[in-house]
Design a protein around this motif. Structure first.
Motif, mmCIF file in Angstrom:
data_model
loop_
_atom_site.group_PDB
_atom_site.id
_atom_site.type_symbol
_atom_site.label_atom_id
_atom_site.label_comp_id
_atom_site.label_asym_id
_atom_site.label_seq_id
_atom_site.Cartn_x
_atom_site.Cartn_y
_atom_site.Cartn_z
ATOM 1 N N PHE A 1 6.096 8.604 12.225
ATOM 2 C CA PHE A 1 5.871 7.170 12.148
ATOM 3 C C PHE A 1 5.078 6.831 10.878
ATOM 4 N N ILE A 2 5.380 5.690 10.299
ATOM 5 C CA ILE A 2 4.597 5.188 9.165
ATOM 6 C C ILE A 2 3.193 4.876 9.677
ATOM 7 N N LEU B 1 0.825 -1.205 0.000
ATOM 8 C CA LEU B 1 0.000 0.000 0.000
ATOM 9 C C LEU B 1 0.857 1.253 0.000
ATOM 10 N N LEU B 2 1.948 1.242 0.733
ATOM 11 C CA LEU B 2 2.846 2.393 0.788
ATOM 12 C C LEU B 2 3.382 2.745 -0.603
ATOM 13 N N GLN B 3 3.612 1.722 -1.418
ATOM 14 C CA GLN B 3 4.155 1.943 -2.753
ATOM 15 C C GLN B 3 3.151 2.576 -3.708
ATOM 16 N N THR B 4 1.881 2.541 -3.363
ATOM 17 C CA THR B 4 0.842 3.066 -4.256
ATOM 18 C C THR B 4 0.472 4.512 -3.958
ATOM 19 N N ILE B 5 0.991 5.092 -2.886
ATOM 20 C CA ILE B 5 0.604 6.444 -2.485
ATOM 21 C C ILE B 5 1.538 7.458 -3.131
ATOM 22 N N PRO B 6 1.017 8.333 -3.997
ATOM 23 C CA PRO B 6 1.851 9.322 -4.694
ATOM 24 C C PRO B 6 2.590 10.239 -3.722
ATOM 25 N N GLY B 7 3.868 10.415 -3.964
ATOM 26 C CA GLY B 7 4.653 11.344 -3.169
ATOM 27 C C GLY B 7 5.107 10.825 -1.825
ATOM 28 N N ALA C 1 -3.053 11.210 15.128
ATOM 29 C CA ALA C 1 -3.545 9.834 15.024
ATOM 30 C C ALA C 1 -4.992 9.784 14.551
ATOM 31 N N ILE C 2 -5.753 10.877 14.807
ATOM 32 C CA ILE C 2 -7.176 10.863 14.450
ATOM 33 C C ILE C 2 -7.539 11.896 13.390
ATOM 34 N N PHE C 3 -6.668 12.874 13.168
ATOM 35 C CA PHE C 3 -6.834 13.885 12.114
ATOM 36 C C PHE C 3 -8.120 14.708 12.300
ATOM 37 N N LYS C 4 -8.444 15.509 11.317
ATOM 38 C CA LYS C 4 -9.569 16.444 11.442
ATOM 39 C C LYS C 4 -10.896 15.733 11.716
ATOM 40 N N ARG D 1 -7.154 6.843 3.856
ATOM 41 C CA ARG D 1 -6.838 8.161 3.333
ATOM 42 C C ARG D 1 -5.339 8.334 3.131
ATOM 43 N N ASN D 2 -4.975 9.184 2.179
ATOM 44 C CA ASN D 2 -3.579 9.553 1.973
ATOM 45 C C ASN D 2 -3.056 10.220 3.249
ATOM 46 N N PRO D 3 -1.929 9.754 3.792
ATOM 47 C CA PRO D 3 -1.449 10.300 5.066
ATOM 48 C C PRO D 3 -1.126 11.788 5.003
ATOM 49 N N PHE D 4 -0.651 12.279 3.850
ATOM 50 C CA PHE D 4 -0.352 13.696 3.728
ATOM 51 C C PHE D 4 -1.626 14.535 3.780
ATOM 52 N N GLU D 5 -2.670 14.049 3.126
ATOM 53 C CA GLU D 5 -3.953 14.751 3.178
ATOM 54 C C GLU D 5 -4.499 14.747 4.605
ATOM 55 N N SER D 6 -4.319 13.628 5.304
ATOM 56 C CA SER D 6 -4.796 13.528 6.684
ATOM 57 C C SER D 6 -4.064 14.510 7.587
ATOM 58 N N LEU D 7 -2.747 14.567 7.442
ATOM 59 C CA LEU D 7 -1.957 15.479 8.258
ATOM 60 C C LEU D 7 -2.286 16.935 7.934
ATOM 61 N N GLN D 8 -2.474 17.227 6.653
ATOM 62 C CA GLN D 8 -2.821 18.586 6.243
ATOM 63 C C GLN D 8 -4.174 18.999 6.813
#
Length: 320
Positions: A41-42, A10-16, A109-112, A51-58
């Motif tokens: 942390f991964i 799954l990590l390999q499929t996430i752009p960027g 850990a829980i995002f917006k 969800r894309n982790p970058f979108e979640s963090l943003q």
């Protein structure tokens, strides 16, 4: 093993998304992702599937804050769990432990979406720098409580935390190797010194944000006074007797037992099966003396003091 393989795929499929091996010359270290210049942390498979982790963090930055929100801000292993229970009891006026772990209130850990779903009053927590937290913290002057701890005990506690986790979340290497990573920042959340210096600089740029500074060692030495300080900062009316009851209920020994007996675990498997599987270990001041050699301690002091010179941060390394 299957879950780990699924995570890798799954990590390999996430752009960027780039997974970094923060390894030393021996090939030991940990893995992480990078967001806004910070090692993190991964995310576990169950979170990545949503969800894309970058979108979640943003999304955290766009979270709407409430006037009565409280945020605990700390580097890992500085007493966040402890302080969270204290604040929850003070705000509720009841000596009652939360059934959930504090990770269910942890912003990264829980995002917006997760933050929005928590009913008020909310006691949130994060290990992130201010720039990654909701913009409304500054705009609405949300109350923050920063707790710090002496770096040698933080290093020891973080090492034990890291080595008890399964891959790809854990650290591979001995304590000396971990100490080097801790000082140079090749860990998730970066170096403790960078965290402290960054928070100081960011708060200086936003002086209107109300912040209570707490010290772990002071809370250990005089927990009742610390509880009263927190109550005063929060504007909570609490009698001396209630503050004493909170301090007693939140002693390290009681907190560790409650975590073992009553807490609902986090919904992802991060602990090794042969580990104690708890966020509480010893909670002592000065346990670092059981881990550092004299030479290692001197090298730590040299590197730490060089980085933190004139920073204004002072720590107690032995019980008092």
């Amino acid at each position: 093993m299957a879950a780990l393989e699924d995570l890798d795929k799954l990590l390999q499929t996430i752009p960027g998304l780039e997974v970094l091996d923060l390894n030393n010359s021996k090939g030991h270290g940990c893995k992480s992702i990078v967001y806004d210049g910070l090692y993190l942390f991964i995310p576990p498979l169950v979170l990545l599937e949503r969800r894309n982790p970058f979108e979640s963090l943003q999304s955290i930055k766009e979270t709407e804050m409430k006037d009565d929100d409280v945020i605990i801000c700390a580097y890992p292993k500085c007493g966040t769990h402890w302080l969270w229970e204290v604040i929850e009891m003070l705000k509720s006026g009841v000596i009652e432990y939360r059934k959930e772990t504090k990770e269910t209130r942890m912003m990264e850990a829980i995002f917006k979406d997760g933050i929005d779903a928590i009913p008020t009053p909310r006691v949130l927590n994060s290990h992130l720098p201010l720039r990654m937290l909701p913009k409304q913290i500054v705009e609405k002057k949300v109350k923050c409580i920063q707790i710090v701890r002496n770096p040698k005990d933080v290093c020891v506690s973080y090492f034990n935390h890291y080595r008890d986790m399964v891959q790809p979340f854990g650290f591979e290497g001995d304590f000396a190797e971990f100490t080097e990573a801790f000082l140079t920042g090749k860990l998730c959340y970066g170096s403790y010194s960078d965290y402290l210096l960054t928070w100081k600089a960011e708060l200086e740029g936003s002086p209107a944000v109300p912040v209570l500074d707490l010290v772990y060692e002071d809370m250990k030495h005089d927990p009742v006074k610390s509880v009263k300080d927190v109550a005063r900062f929060l504007g909570v009316t609490a009698t001396d007797m209630f503050c004493e009851e909170v301090a007693h209920a939140c002693s390290f020994k009681k907190m560790k037992q409650i975590d073992k007996d009553r807490k609902l675990g986090i919904p992802v498997g991060i602990w090794r099966e042969d580990a104690e599987q708890t966020f509480y270990r010893k909670g002592e001041i000065g346990d670092w003396k059981n881990w550092f050699t004299v030479a290692e301690s001197e090298r730590f002091d040299q590197m730490w003091n060089k980085k933190m010179k004139d920073s204004g941060f002072k720590f107690s390394y032995t019980p008092f």
